[in-house]
Design a protein around this motif. Sequence first.
Motif, PDB file in Angstrom:
ATOM      1  N   UNK A  71      13.514  -2.889 -10.173  1.00 27.19           N
ATOM      2  CA  UNK A  71      12.905  -1.806 -10.940  1.00 27.19           C
ATOM      3  C   UNK A  71      12.312  -0.792  -9.977  1.00 27.19           C
ATOM      4  N   UNK A  72      12.108   0.430 -10.467  1.00 28.91           N
ATOM      5  CA  UNK A  72      11.627   1.515  -9.612  1.00 28.91           C
ATOM      6  C   UNK A  72      10.513   2.288 -10.303  1.00 28.91           C
ATOM      7  N   UNK A  73       9.703   2.939  -9.476  1.00 25.58           N
ATOM      8  CA  UNK A  73       8.663   3.851  -9.952  1.00 25.58           C
ATOM      9  C   UNK A  73       8.762   5.144  -9.164  1.00 25.58           C
ATOM     10  N   UNK A  74       8.468   6.256  -9.795  1.00 23.60           N
ATOM     11  CA  UNK A  74       8.400   7.528  -9.081  1.00 23.60           C
ATOM     12  C   UNK A  74       7.052   8.207  -9.297  1.00 23.60           C
ATOM     13  N   UNK A 107       8.337   3.551  -0.261  1.00 26.25           N
ATOM     14  CA  UNK A 107       8.831   4.391   0.823  1.00 26.25           C
ATOM     15  C   UNK A 107       7.910   5.580   1.068  1.00 26.25           C
ATOM     16  N   UNK A 108       7.186   6.000   0.040  1.00 29.34           N
ATOM     17  CA  UNK A 108       6.220   7.088   0.157  1.00 29.34           C
ATOM     18  C   UNK A 108       5.210   6.926  -0.972  1.00 29.34           C
ATOM     19  N   UNK A 109       4.389   7.935  -1.195  1.00 30.15           N
ATOM     20  CA  UNK A 109       3.299   7.813  -2.155  1.00 30.15           C
ATOM     21  C   UNK A 109       3.787   7.594  -3.590  1.00 30.15           C
ATOM     22  N   UNK A 168      13.900   4.716   3.593  1.00 28.06           N
ATOM     23  CA  UNK A 168      13.360   5.971   3.081  1.00 28.06           C
ATOM     24  C   UNK A 168      13.533   5.939   1.569  1.00 28.06           C
ATOM     25  N   UNK A 169      13.352   7.068   0.912  1.00 30.47           N
ATOM     26  CA  UNK A 169      13.405   7.077  -0.550  1.00 30.47           C
ATOM     27  C   UNK A 169      14.811   6.891  -1.110  1.00 30.47           C
ATOM     28  N   UNK A 227       0.845  -1.184   0.000  1.00 33.63           N
ATOM     29  CA  UNK A 227       0.000   0.000   0.000  1.00 33.63           C
ATOM     30  C   UNK A 227       0.885   1.241   0.000  1.00 33.63           C
ATOM     31  N   UNK A 228       0.466   2.234  -0.764  1.00 35.47           N
ATOM     32  CA  UNK A 228       1.199   3.488  -0.827  1.00 35.47           C
ATOM     33  C   UNK A 228       0.205   4.629  -0.969  1.00 35.47           C
TER      34      UNK A 228
END
Length: 347
Positions: free
Chosen positions: A85-88, A70-72, A164-165, A29-30
């Motif tokens: 892989x990453x998403x921003x 780590x955050x929304x 964290x991020x 969940x984010x």
Amino acid sequence: MAQPVADRLNTPALLSSRADQSLLLDIAASDKQLVAVGDQGIVMRSIDQGRSWQQQQTPFSVMLTSVYFADAEHGWLTGHDGLIAATDDGGVGWRTLLDGHQINQLRLQKLQQKMAEIQVLSDAEPDNDLLAEQLDNIAWQAADAEAAVEEGAGVPLLDIWFADAQHGFALGGYGLLLKTGDGGDSWEYWGDRLDNPDNFHLNAMMADHRGYLYIVGEAGLLFRSEDGGDRWSRIDTPYEGSFFGITEFNQQLYLMGLRGHLYRSSGGLEWSPVETGYQVTLLSAVAKADKLVLLGQGGMILQSPDGQTFSQLPSGGRHSLSAGLALNGEYILVGEGGLQTLEVAHE
């Protein structure tokens, strides 16, 4: 002529109207969105608390094993063939950060560097048996890393966790542990910091309320770090089988694994067995303020109000359950049958 095997690291996932019924291995969940990941590069996303789901386009089609936010906006996932892989943007778009080819090179370079350092010490103290043993061990690991480079990108990553991020870890098969301090743009091989000479698989990672980090794995492996992951100590456990998950409930830690083995600790050092009455392999847990829920093979769902006595909840099937979360009076679960919602009984 045999057809070439597709490179799933660079083959986009196929979009399917039945993606929500595919094998899914993790969910996170984010803020206002939920993201679940699984087979053939499938990433499912919900922006209405799980009432509806949409498959997202991804540039890879390997098995995805874990997801963490780590955050929304900032999240990461892991998969087979060493994929990170990453998403921003909250899970809509994903970009590859690392793959198994690069991981093999990172591991080999780190082990060769460490072997050279120990060789210098050993040359200065030729009668030091401890240094000789360390040199033999690191030489074996370096040879294994060289073989992995030749074999390709096959190493599976199994979990990911971020403080964290910017600061996070990824872990997986054959003792693999990686660390990043820049959001995943660069990674360091960290597996040599664990007392794991047999390179047993590392399955899951978490942080407790004190900020201590834990890693669990094969052969009863349990590691703890009290300094954010720089130094790790191996903790003895009363079980020599695999642990697949670790969670915290009411400031008590719980280890779960094969054939229903469950252990509890108040501080993370001494562990005592908890009898659930069932011998089904436990894979993960959902910890709420007032309930601990264990998930396992064969659709097993065990619920406890105190972490000591458990009762089985109906799952509606025999599909194994890999992960879940509690949201608005429901459990949203993932596993062999895809996404599943279970209402929380009010007692």
